[in-house]
Write an enzyme that holds these catalytic residues in place. Structure first.
Site, PDB file in Angstrom:
ATOM      1  N   CYS A  66       0.527  -1.041   0.025  1.00 43.97           N
ATOM      2  CA  CYS A  66       0.400  -0.011  -0.002  1.00 43.97           C
ATOM      3  C   CYS A  66       1.448   1.092  -0.392  1.00 43.97           C
ATOM      4  O   CYS A  66       2.685   0.792   0.110  1.00 43.97           O
ATOM      5  CB  CYS A  66      -0.783   0.353   1.182  1.00 43.97           C
ATOM      6  SG  CYS A  66      -2.321  -1.254   1.229  1.00 43.97           S
ATOM      7  N   ARG A  93       3.285  -0.805  -5.028  1.00 44.56           N
ATOM      8  CA  ARG A  93       2.842  -0.661  -3.801  1.00 44.56           C
ATOM      9  C   ARG A  93       1.979  -1.743  -3.602  1.00 44.56           C
ATOM     10  O   ARG A  93       1.198  -2.612  -2.254  1.00 44.56           O
ATOM     11  CB  ARG A  93       3.842   0.385  -2.484  1.00 44.56           C
ATOM     12  CG  ARG A  93       4.926   0.892  -1.923  1.00 44.56           C
ATOM     13  CD  ARG A  93       4.784   1.729  -1.641  1.00 44.56           C
ATOM     14  NE  ARG A  93       4.651   1.177  -0.532  1.00 44.56           N
ATOM     15  CZ  ARG A  93       5.737   0.977   0.752  1.00 44.56           C
ATOM     16  NH1 ARG A  93       6.479   1.024   0.202  1.00 44.56           N
ATOM     17  NH2 ARG A  93       5.208   0.525   2.168  1.00 44.56           N
ATOM     18  N   TRP A 105      -3.241  -2.419  -0.814  1.00 45.35           N
ATOM     19  CA  TRP A 105      -2.829  -3.903  -1.896  1.00 45.35           C
ATOM     20  C   TRP A 105      -4.018  -4.677  -0.616  1.00 45.35           C
ATOM     21  O   TRP A 105      -3.555  -4.674   0.284  1.00 45.35           O
ATOM     22  CB  TRP A 105      -1.124  -4.097  -1.500  1.00 45.35           C
ATOM     23  CG  TRP A 105      -1.335  -5.783  -2.283  1.00 45.35           C
ATOM     24  CD1 TRP A 105      -1.528  -6.628  -3.550  1.00 45.35           C
ATOM     25  CD2 TRP A 105      -1.262  -6.242  -0.736  1.00 45.35           C
ATOM     26  NE1 TRP A 105      -1.593  -7.855  -3.018  1.00 45.35           N
ATOM     27  CE2 TRP A 105      -0.463  -7.855  -1.974  1.00 45.35           C
ATOM     28  CE3 TRP A 105      -0.243  -6.270   0.394  1.00 45.35           C
ATOM     29  CZ2 TRP A 105      -0.165  -8.874  -1.048  1.00 45.35           C
ATOM     30  CZ3 TRP A 105       0.260  -7.855   1.176  1.00 45.35           C
ATOM     31  CH2 TRP A 105       0.523  -8.865   0.329  1.00 45.35           C
ATOM     32  N   ASN A 123      -0.861   2.117   6.325  1.00 46.85           N
ATOM     33  CA  ASN A 123      -0.549   0.990   6.389  1.00 46.85           C
ATOM     34  C   ASN A 123      -0.572  -0.087   6.862  1.00 46.85           C
ATOM     35  O   ASN A 123       0.497   0.475   7.790  1.00 46.85           O
ATOM     36  CB  ASN A 123       0.808   1.381   4.801  1.00 46.85           C
ATOM     37  CG  ASN A 123       0.378   1.827   3.713  1.00 46.85           C
ATOM     38  OD1 ASN A 123      -0.449   2.756   3.387  1.00 46.85           O
ATOM     39  ND2 ASN A 123       1.687   1.978   3.599  1.00 46.85           N
ATOM     40  N   GLY A 124      -0.547  -1.188   6.422  1.00 48.66           N
ATOM     41  CA  GLY A 124      -0.297  -2.116   7.956  1.00 48.66           C
ATOM     42  C   GLY A 124      -1.300  -3.223   8.034  1.00 48.66           C
ATOM     43  O   GLY A 124      -1.905  -2.894   7.234  1.00 48.66           O
ATOM     44  N   GLU A 138      23.941 -19.184  -3.164  1.00 45.39           N
ATOM     45  CA  GLU A 138      23.703 -17.937  -3.195  1.00 45.39           C
ATOM     46  C   GLU A 138      24.711 -16.902  -2.817  1.00 45.39           C
ATOM     47  O   GLU A 138      25.646 -16.004  -3.313  1.00 45.39           O
ATOM     48  CB  GLU A 138      22.314 -17.224  -2.747  1.00 45.39           C
ATOM     49  CG  GLU A 138      22.079 -16.286  -2.545  1.00 45.39           C
ATOM     50  CD  GLU A 138      21.880 -15.855  -3.978  1.00 45.39           C
ATOM     51  OE1 GLU A 138      22.005 -16.487  -5.004  1.00 45.39           O
ATOM     52  OE2 GLU A 138      21.679 -14.554  -4.182  1.00 45.39           O
ATOM     53  N   LYS A 155      26.887 -13.521  -4.636  1.00 45.34           N
ATOM     54  CA  LYS A 155      26.303 -12.254  -4.646  1.00 45.34           C
ATOM     55  C   LYS A 155      28.559 -11.834  -3.936  1.00 45.34           C
ATOM     56  O   LYS A 155      28.534 -11.239  -4.556  1.00 45.34           O
ATOM     57  CB  LYS A 155      26.463 -12.312  -2.888  1.00 45.34           C
ATOM     58  CG  LYS A 155      24.827 -12.464  -2.503  1.00 45.34           C
ATOM     59  CD  LYS A 155      24.245 -11.311  -3.614  1.00 45.34           C
ATOM     60  CE  LYS A 155      23.615 -11.267  -4.844  1.00 45.34           C
ATOM     61  NZ  LYS A 155      22.359 -12.118  -4.745  1.00 45.34           N
ATOM     62  N   GLU A 160      29.347 -11.138  -8.219  1.00 44.15           N
ATOM     63  CA  GLU A 160      29.214 -10.705  -9.301  1.00 44.15           C
ATOM     64  C   GLU A 160      29.663  -9.010  -7.868  1.00 44.15           C
ATOM     65  O   GLU A 160      29.250  -8.139  -9.464  1.00 44.15           O
ATOM     66  CB  GLU A 160      27.570 -10.338  -9.394  1.00 44.15           C
ATOM     67  CG  GLU A 160      26.683 -10.555  -7.816  1.00 44.15           C
ATOM     68  CD  GLU A 160      25.255 -10.775  -8.403  1.00 44.15           C
ATOM     69  OE1 GLU A 160      24.796 -10.490  -9.550  1.00 44.15           O
ATOM     70  OE2 GLU A 160      24.349 -11.434  -7.680  1.00 44.15           O
ATOM     71  N   HIS A 207      35.633 -35.379  -3.384  1.00 41.76           N
ATOM     72  CA  HIS A 207      35.957 -35.382  -4.248  1.00 41.76           C
ATOM     73  C   HIS A 207      36.586 -34.665  -5.361  1.00 41.76           C
ATOM     74  O   HIS A 207      36.156 -34.134  -6.411  1.00 41.76           O
ATOM     75  CB  HIS A 207      34.115 -35.765  -5.124  1.00 41.76           C
ATOM     76  CG  HIS A 207      33.816 -36.661  -4.511  1.00 41.76           C
ATOM     77  ND1 HIS A 207      34.348 -38.214  -4.137  1.00 41.76           N
ATOM     78  CD2 HIS A 207      31.971 -36.518  -3.449  1.00 41.76           C
ATOM     79  CE1 HIS A 207      33.144 -38.908  -3.587  1.00 41.76           C
ATOM     80  NE2 HIS A 207      32.185 -37.833  -3.219  1.00 41.76           N
ATOM     81  N   LYS A 240      20.297  -5.752 -14.693  1.00 39.09           N
ATOM     82  CA  LYS A 240      18.681  -5.473 -13.462  1.00 39.09           C
ATOM     83  C   LYS A 240      18.197  -6.698 -14.237  1.00 39.09           C
ATOM     84  O   LYS A 240      17.919  -7.764 -14.019  1.00 39.09           O
ATOM     85  CB  LYS A 240      18.180  -4.716 -12.883  1.00 39.09           C
ATOM     86  CG  LYS A 240      17.595  -5.338 -11.564  1.00 39.09           C
ATOM     87  CD  LYS A 240      18.129  -5.641 -10.766  1.00 39.09           C
ATOM     88  CE  LYS A 240      17.028  -5.802  -9.614  1.00 39.09           C
ATOM     89  NZ  LYS A 240      17.626  -6.911  -8.413  1.00 39.09           N
TER      90      LYS A 240
HETATM   91  C1  F6R Z   1      22.385 -12.371  -9.021  1.00 39.35           C
HETATM   92  C2  F6R Z   1      21.126 -11.668  -9.327  1.00 39.35           C
HETATM   93  C3  F6R Z   1      20.678 -12.648 -11.086  1.00 39.35           C
HETATM   94  C4  F6R Z   1      19.368 -12.819 -11.082  1.00 39.35           C
HETATM   95  C5  F6R Z   1      18.919 -13.572 -12.713  1.00 39.35           C
HETATM   96  C6  F6R Z   1      17.509 -14.350 -13.170  1.00 39.35           C
HETATM   97  O1  F6R Z   1      22.452 -11.130  -7.928  1.00 39.35           O
HETATM   98  O2  F6R Z   1      20.244 -11.044  -9.518  1.00 39.35           O
HETATM   99  O3  F6R Z   1      21.230 -14.131 -11.337  1.00 39.35           O
HETATM  100  O4  F6R Z   1      19.126 -13.492  -9.833  1.00 39.35           O
HETATM  101  O5  F6R Z   1      19.283 -12.758 -13.979  1.00 39.35           O
HETATM  102  O6  F6R Z   1      17.102 -12.495 -12.831  1.00 39.35           O
HETATM  103  P1  F6R Z   1      15.050 -13.064 -12.341  1.00 39.35           P
HETATM  104  O7  F6R Z   1      15.236 -13.400 -11.097  1.00 39.35           O
HETATM  105  O8  F6R Z   1      14.905 -10.728 -12.655  1.00 39.35           O
HETATM  106  O9  F6R Z   1      14.329 -13.762 -13.787  1.00 39.35           O
END
Ligand code: F6R
Length: 608
Positions: free
Chosen positions: A2, A27, A74, A100-101, A481, A485, A488, A504, A603
């Site tokens: 929201c 939101r 929402w 909100n909340g 993961e 991180k 990257e 192995h 992104k």
């Molecule tokens: C890593 C990262 C990418 C996404 C990947 C898939 O931090 O953000 O590995 O996870 O490009 O992206 P989505 O989730 O948008 O399909």
């Protein structure tokens, strides 16, 4: 979720409020509403659907007035209808309130207020606040708000107006953000600074249990128990993107710190304690085929793929489904022999990832029921799947996924619960998982408090050229993961491995310059991970271990320990991933990397 925006000043309020609402639409998007005061007369209009629908009506009617509040919703309590949309009013129709909340004790409050003659018009928890404030009002709006909020349990970010006080807006927060904007002869408030950006560079973040009175160009902050608070406005610099960072130096850090709220948003309105199950409105249309499903294939890329790997263990634990997790980029080119009753689940933050999209199209072509778990509302993957669930993590600007990952894990647990309870998962087990899930946001906050200590660890390890991350079962995906991180963001070569695979091959790499990060919370395979730690130790490898609070047994075996709160093994990844994100972040900053825009990455990956 929201969104709230409020304005009191010397300009016509309607345009400012509508423009703020549009910026907040991510939101909440199922209904919206606006209230404007023009002296003692009030204008109130609500509309179901997108803000655009509200905008059209308001533009046609052109209400005058220099003070107003607006909301985009929402839905949690009650369907998205005009009656349930905000602003809500009291019996006299002179109070206007947006919220909100969630008000947890709203049923008790509603009963009490009804028995003293208050008439309710909506199904929402919010409406009780308007009546409660009315019941405390005797000429001083701010005092009435403060007294009313003292009797409220739950979370709120609110904005309130009264037609007898046309130059005043009262806002307050507990657990739901409110930020004030101060301009020349005008004051604003919103749930997100993006809504204020166009009008002022001076902002003030309200803290929990604080109330603010806004008048044109001025504001006064007090605590709920009426102690004055002095807080200087902060000046915003840069474009709208920078504005969003708030007090954080990078979006990634901001988003890591938003994870408790991301989990809360993922859970909001989705827990059915009475039946020990999750409510996922987006899957209701496919509940029958889901009951018949025998096989689940999860497709995704990158961080979303690791969420899928984790989900494989979760679905196997809570349901009798056969589960496979596939990289979408591989799945799309396989010769698929999908068996009957196969469900394919595509996971994507952006909802635009080309490989995931192509893979889901291929699965559809082969006749599978295709579901989506997507963050960006209205994105292509969300539109092309047969049904699905939004993660509601909010906009994620940092290129490295953080809060969207914990949201994905949270919703995958809810999905598995939903499917499991339709099979042989017991009520007791379902309900006990829900209760443990509700503790996670607070437990993430406890992990976040260790950010300084993790920074200190990063200063000692960030010059390493290579890193190994290990974990088993639920923690295997987290090892992958964590390694992703670090590579990257900090450009450190790091590999995630299933801890049992060490012997192995990868153990050949271990020497004093090749540190390992071991995920070792005290659950099922803890002893096995400890054996792997011993093996690394014997080869003089340096080790950082992530374990459960108070587990001092591990201290003599490792160089450094990070402790996270106790929870069940299935939920522990929601906690153990947080120090790994912080570690990567601090290493990256120490190495001078561009955290929010790492080289070569984007992104949303819309190319193959
Ligand atoms: C890593 C990262 C990418 C996404 C990947 C898939 O931090 O953000 O590995 O996870 O490009 O992206 P989505 O989730 O948008 O399909």
């Amino acid at each position: 979720m929201c969104g709230i925006v409020a304005y009191v000043g010397n300009q016509t309020a309607r345009g400012i409020l509508l423009e703020g609402l549009k910026r907040l639409e991510y939101r909440g998007y199922d209904s919206s509403g606006i209230a404007i005061l023009n002296g003692a007369s009030a204008y109130l209009v609500k509309s179901v659907g997108k803000v655009e629908a509200l905008e059209q009506r308001v533009s046609q009617e052109g209400p005058e007035g220099v003070a107003g509040i607006a909301h985009t919703r929402w839905a949690t309590h009650g369907k998205p209808t005009e009656a349930n949309a905000h602003p809500h009013t009291d019996c006299s129709g002179r109070f206007f309130l947006v919220h909100n909340g969630i008000i947890e004790n709203y049923l008790a409050l509603r009963k009490r207020l009804s028995s003293s003659g208050h008439a309710f018009r909506s199904e929402t928890d919010t409406e009780v606040l308007a009546h409660l404030i009315e019941s405390h009002y005797s000429g001083d709006l701010e005092a009435a708000v403060r007294q009313a909020l003292m009797g409220v349990q739950g979370t709120f970010g609110i904005a309130v107006m009264h037609s007898a006080h046309p130059n005043q807006i009262i806002v307050a927060r507990r657990g739901s953000p409110i930020v004030l904007g101060v301009g020349k002869d005008e004051s604003l408030a919103a749930s997100d600074v993006t809504a204020l950006a166009k009008h002022t560079e001076q902002v003030v973040y309200l803290e929990d249990n604080e109330v603010a009175r806004l008048e044109p160009g001025q504001f006064w902050i007090t605590t709920l128990d009426n102690r004055a608070v002095r807080r200087e406005a902060t000046v915003l610099e840069g474009g709208p993107e920078a504005i969003d960072r708030g007090p954080f130096p990078h979006f990634m850090l901001k988003e890591i710190f938003e994870q408790p709220e991301a989990v809360e948003n993922a859970l909001r309105g989705r827990l059915n304690h009475a039946e020990g199950v999750a409510k996922l409105g987006g899957l209701e249309s496919v509940l029958d085929p889901l009951r018949q499903a025998r096989h689940l294939i999860i497709i995704s890329c990158g961080t979303s793929y690791y969420a899928g790997l984790y989900a494989r263990y979760v679905f196997e634990t809570l349901t009798d489904l056969t589960v496979e997790t596939e990289l979408a980029s591989e799945f799309r080119y396989r010769k698929l022999n999908l068996r009957q009753n196969t469900v394919v689940l595509a996971i994507s933050q952006s909802g635009e990832t080309a490989d995931t999209l192509a893979a889901l199209r291929e699965a559809k072509r082969k006749g599978a029921l295709v579901l989506g778990l997507v963050n960006v509302v209205g994105s292509t993957i969300a539109r092309e799947t047969h049904a699905g669930v939004y993660s509601h993590a909010g906009i994620e600007i940092g290129v490295a996924s953080t809060k969207s990952f914990v949201s994905q894990l949270t919703i995958l647990i809810l999905m598995a619960l939903l499917l499991g309870r339709g099979r042989d998962l017991s009520f007791e087990e379902g309900e006990s998982i829900l209760r443990d899930l509700e503790k996670i946001p607070e437990q993430i906050r406890e992990v976040l408090e260790q950010s300084d200590r993790i920074h200190e660890l990063a200063t000692r390890y960030c010059q390493a050229q290579h890193f190994l991350y290990i974990g088993r079962k639920y923690q295997y995906a987290i090892a992958l993961e964590g390694a992703l991180k670090l590579k990257e963001i900090a450009y450190i070569h790091s590999e995630g491995y299933a801890a049992g695979e060490m012997k192995h091959g990868p153990i050949a790499l271990i020497d004093p310059s090749f540190p390992t990060l071991a995920l070792a919370p005290e659950h099922g395979s803890y002893d096995k991970v400890v054996s792997n730690i011993q093996e690394i130790r014997a080869r003089e490898g340096r080790i950082i271990a992530v374990t459960s609070w108070g587990n001092t047994r591990l201290a003599p075996l490792v160089d450094d320990l990070i402790e996270v709160p106790h929870t069940r093994g299935l939920l522990a990844p929601l906690l153990t991933v947080v120090p790994l994100q912080l570690f990567a972040y601090h290493c990256a900053v120490l190495r001078g990397c561009d955290v929010d825009k790492p080289r070569n990455l984007a992104k949303s990956v819309t190319v193959e």
